[in-house]
Design a protein around this motif. Structure first.
Motif, PDB file in Angstrom:
ATOM      1  N   LEU A  48     -75.297  27.571  23.024  1.00  0.00           N
ATOM      2  CA  LEU A  48     -74.057  28.058  22.401  1.00  0.00           C
ATOM      3  C   LEU A  48     -74.311  28.858  21.139  1.00  0.00           C
ATOM      4  O   LEU A  48     -73.468  29.661  20.716  1.00  0.00           O
ATOM      5  N   VAL A  92     -69.753  34.427  16.735  1.00  0.00           N
ATOM      6  CA  VAL A  92     -68.439  33.990  16.266  1.00  0.00           C
ATOM      7  C   VAL A  92     -68.378  34.199  14.747  1.00  0.00           C
ATOM      8  O   VAL A  92     -69.319  33.852  14.031  1.00  0.00           O
ATOM      9  N   ILE A  97     -68.870  26.343  12.366  1.00  0.00           N
ATOM     10  CA  ILE A  97     -68.350  26.451  13.743  1.00  0.00           C
ATOM     11  C   ILE A  97     -68.657  25.181  14.538  1.00  0.00           C
ATOM     12  O   ILE A  97     -69.768  24.639  14.478  1.00  0.00           O
ATOM     13  N   LYS A  98     -67.632  24.712  15.276  1.00  0.00           N
ATOM     14  CA  LYS A  98     -67.799  23.624  16.240  1.00  0.00           C
ATOM     15  C   LYS A  98     -67.358  24.137  17.612  1.00  0.00           C
ATOM     16  O   LYS A  98     -66.441  24.963  17.702  1.00  0.00           O
ATOM     17  N   TRP A  99     -68.028  23.601  18.685  1.00  0.00           N
ATOM     18  CA  TRP A  99     -67.723  24.020  20.072  1.00  0.00           C
ATOM     19  C   TRP A  99     -67.160  22.853  20.858  1.00  0.00           C
ATOM     20  O   TRP A  99     -67.545  21.698  20.659  1.00  0.00           O
ATOM     21  N   TYR A 100     -66.198  23.196  21.758  1.00  0.00           N
ATOM     22  CA  TYR A 100     -65.584  22.182  22.623  1.00  0.00           C
ATOM     23  C   TYR A 100     -65.536  22.737  24.047  1.00  0.00           C
ATOM     24  O   TYR A 100     -65.482  23.951  24.267  1.00  0.00           O
ATOM     25  N   ALA A 141     -60.516  20.676  21.638  1.00  0.00           N
ATOM     26  CA  ALA A 141     -60.546  21.412  20.373  1.00  0.00           C
ATOM     27  C   ALA A 141     -59.332  21.089  19.522  1.00  0.00           C
ATOM     28  O   ALA A 141     -59.420  20.963  18.298  1.00  0.00           O
ATOM     29  N   SER A 173     -74.676  22.078  19.467  1.00  0.00           N
ATOM     30  CA  SER A 173     -74.913  23.521  19.393  1.00  0.00           C
ATOM     31  C   SER A 173     -76.029  23.969  20.337  1.00  0.00           C
ATOM     32  O   SER A 173     -76.131  25.158  20.652  1.00  0.00           O
ATOM     33  N   TYR A 209     -65.798  28.596  26.614  1.00  0.00           N
ATOM     34  CA  TYR A 209     -66.036  27.593  25.561  1.00  0.00           C
ATOM     35  C   TYR A 209     -65.043  27.849  24.412  1.00  0.00           C
ATOM     36  O   TYR A 209     -64.600  28.974  24.177  1.00  0.00           O
ATOM     37  N   TYR A 210     -64.721  26.790  23.652  1.00  0.00           N
ATOM     38  CA  TYR A 210     -63.680  26.849  22.630  1.00  0.00           C
ATOM     39  C   TYR A 210     -64.291  26.545  21.253  1.00  0.00           C
ATOM     40  O   TYR A 210     -64.874  25.466  21.059  1.00  0.00           O
ATOM     41  N   ALA A 211     -64.119  27.476  20.319  1.00  0.00           N
ATOM     42  CA  ALA A 211     -64.749  27.357  18.991  1.00  0.00           C
ATOM     43  C   ALA A 211     -63.687  27.162  17.912  1.00  0.00           C
ATOM     44  O   ALA A 211     -62.634  27.797  17.921  1.00  0.00           O
ATOM     45  N   SER A 262     -58.124  27.186  18.396  1.00  0.00           N
ATOM     46  CA  SER A 262     -59.514  27.502  18.710  1.00  0.00           C
ATOM     47  C   SER A 262     -59.624  28.898  19.302  1.00  0.00           C
ATOM     48  O   SER A 262     -58.629  29.492  19.740  1.00  0.00           O
TER      49      SER A 262
END
Length: 549
Positions: free
Chosen positions: A402, A407, A412-415, A421, A430, A440-442, A454
């Motif tokens: 990821l 971005v 940043i976090k990913w879901y 999210a 990550s 993917y949702y950030a 997100s």
């Protein structure tokens, strides 16, 4: 030889007497006119300085050669200037003297050195002193001198010491503070008499007056009273010798400010101030009266304020992140009379509050006497943290995680899903490997707060999912293939642009053709490449492979 008159630059009016020794005496001393003064109690009386005009006297003398000339100014006077001096054969009488043809040049300097600044002097009249200006001629010394009187002493008396001045004194009167603690003006008459110091003769006395007017004075001070916030109150002061009144209030600023006759105040310019409703005022306000009398002096009452009213200390913690309910209020009632009851605008009766969201919270505090005080506080929250930004569809290479997705944002976090999210649940590491054609949702975090929305990014590598027939009904071929220099297109539709990628998905270059049918690939290294073809409306119509030889 022509006789001449010797005179100094300054001239004086002299009276003629034909005597061996002539004296014109100065007059009796006089004193300058002093203006009367009127001041207020506690104010300074201006310094009073006495002076007299200088009355010059004239003294003439004559002595023959071989004798002494001795002169003494009357009553301790001091010789100040020469009017005529000649050693030789001068003629004339006092105030009208003339040099003869025989005159010693040092006559003036010798007499000046002997007489000026002294009360008396004696000088030998001889050729040894003055030289011989004319041989075998009988000589004499004739002089005319000016002298000033001795210093003048000023003695004064005061017939009313209550104004703050002694009963008598000598010399000038320094500035002093006028005193009058009564209710009517007080006048003192001061008489000054000039006298020559150590000499006989008193001058004519002169008189002047000093008047001290009374200042305003508090007779009775206002009294504080118990009052609830919704009640009224009056303050009254008894002031004597006052003609003007001004009530003032201190509200915690730099200074007191004048009160005007506007609600809730009335009587702002009288001895009695009335406050009709104290509910809009603070218990910390302090009131005073400034009263002034006819002479302009001022007096201020003792400071007075409301009796004890309810006060409080209120503190709160703001919401940490937008939309949260983690705030709290701490309320501590004071003043008034304990115990207290509290009722918040949402019906809660506890003094302190927990688990609050953003908003304004009001409370009514009531003491044991039934006096009430209202208070409020506003809890704030940070601004909403927006989702990060980026291209919604991004290419990647086989084996990327990821972290390869671009971005714009912080922390940043990913879901895996939009719901995760939104709930901040199950964040993806990550180093999670990217799956082709997967969304993917950030989110991003600023100041410890994570965005509630997100950014959805689709990861797509065309080489890992090549579809040569996006538009199967459009015929398009490449030649030669493999190619060394120029790659040609044979298409039945107009080509707007093409994009060339390496086999791993990395874009090599993009070119606008605007209807052209060839590109130069000479700079490419040998290998297999993917080419995307777009029509004039940016529509992708084909993905083809070619080999660079």
């Amino acid at each position: 030889m022509i006789n001449s008159v010797y005179m100094k630059k300054n001239t004086y009016l002299l009276v003629v007497f034909f005597t061996f020794c002539f004296i014109k005496a100065y007059t009796q001393p006089v004193v300058n006119t002093i203006s009367n003064q009127t001041v207020c109690n506690g104010s300074s009386v201006s310094a009073i300085n006495f002076s007299s005009p200088v009355n010059m006297g004239v003294l003439c003398g004559e002595a023959k050669e071989g004798s002494n000339l001795t002169l003494t100014a009357p009553f301790g006077g001091i010789f100040t200037d020469l009017y005529f001096v000649s050693y030789g054969n001068p003629t004339g009488s006092c105030t009208t003297l003339f040099r003869g043809f025989c005159h010693s040049a040092n006559s003036e300097s010798l007499v000046e050195a002997a007489a000026i600044g002294k009360n008396s002097f004696s000088l030998a009249v001889s050729n040894d002193n003055f030289g011989d200006p004319c041989t075998n001629v009988p000589k004499k010394l004739m002089v005319q001198l000016l002298y000033s009187p001795p210093p003048i002493t000023y003695n004064w008396t005061n017939n009313n010491t209550s104004i703050g001045l002694a009963a008598s004194g000598t010399g000038n009167i320094p500035s002093f503070k006028g005193i009058n603690n009564g209710n009517v003006p007080v006048t003192a008459t001061i008489t000054v008499t000039p006298t020559y110091g150590g000499a006989s003769g008193e001058g004519t006395p002169k008189t002047f007056t000093v008047t001290v007017s009374p200042s305003a004075k508090i007779v009775n001070q206002p009294i504080s009273s118990q009052v609830c916030a919704s009640e009224g109150i009056s303050f009254t002061a008894n002031v004597s010798n006052a003609t003007n009144y001004q009530w003032q209030v201190y509200m915690g600023g730099a200074s007191y400010i004048n009160i005007s006759n506007a609600a809730p105040y009335s009587g702002a310019n009288t001895p009695t101030l009335t406050i009709s409703d104290t509910s809009t005022l603070s218990t910390d306000y302090i009131y005073r009266l400034v009263a002034s009398g006819n002479c302009g002096s001022q007096v201020i009452t003792n400071l007075v304020s409301f009796a004890r009213r309810i006060s409080f200390i209120m503190s709160h913690r703001n919401v940490t992140c937008n939309g949260e309910s983690d705030s709290a209020i701490n309320l501590t009632p004071m003043g008034g009379t304990a115990p207290y009851t509290t009722v918040w605008n949402d019906g809660i009766t506890t003094e302190d509050r927990m688990n609050l969201g953003a908003g304004t919270y009001e409370v009514k505090i009531t003491d044991a006497n039934g006096c009430a005080r209202f208070a409020s506080t506003t809890i704030t929250q940070p601004n909403v943290v927006n989702s990060p930004t980026g291209v919604l569809e991004q290419s990647f290479n086989a084996g990327d995680n990821l972290g390869a997705l671009a971005v714009n944002g912080q922390n940043i976090k990913w879901y895996a899903t939009a719901q995760d999210a939104a709930n901040y649940a199950n964040p993806l590491p990550s180093n999670t490997l990217i799956i082709n054609s997967t969304t993917y949702y950030a989110t991003q975090s600023i100041g410890g707060c994570e965005s509630r929305t997100s950014l959805a990014i689709k990861a797509y590598n065309p080489l890992l999912s090549v579809d040569d027939n996006i538009k199967s009904d459009i015929a398009l071929t490449l030649y030669p293939n493999p190619v060394k220099d120029v790659l040609h297109f044979n298409a039945e539709t107009e080509i707007s642009k093409i994009a060339v990628f390496e086999i791993n998905g990395r874009k090599v270059f993009e070119k606008i053709l605007n209807g052209g049918h060839e590109i130069n690939v000479q700079s490419l290294v040998k290998g297999v490449y993917l080419i995307k073809v777009f029509t004039e409306n940016e529509e992708e119509i084909k993905k083809l492979k070619f080999v660079k030889d």
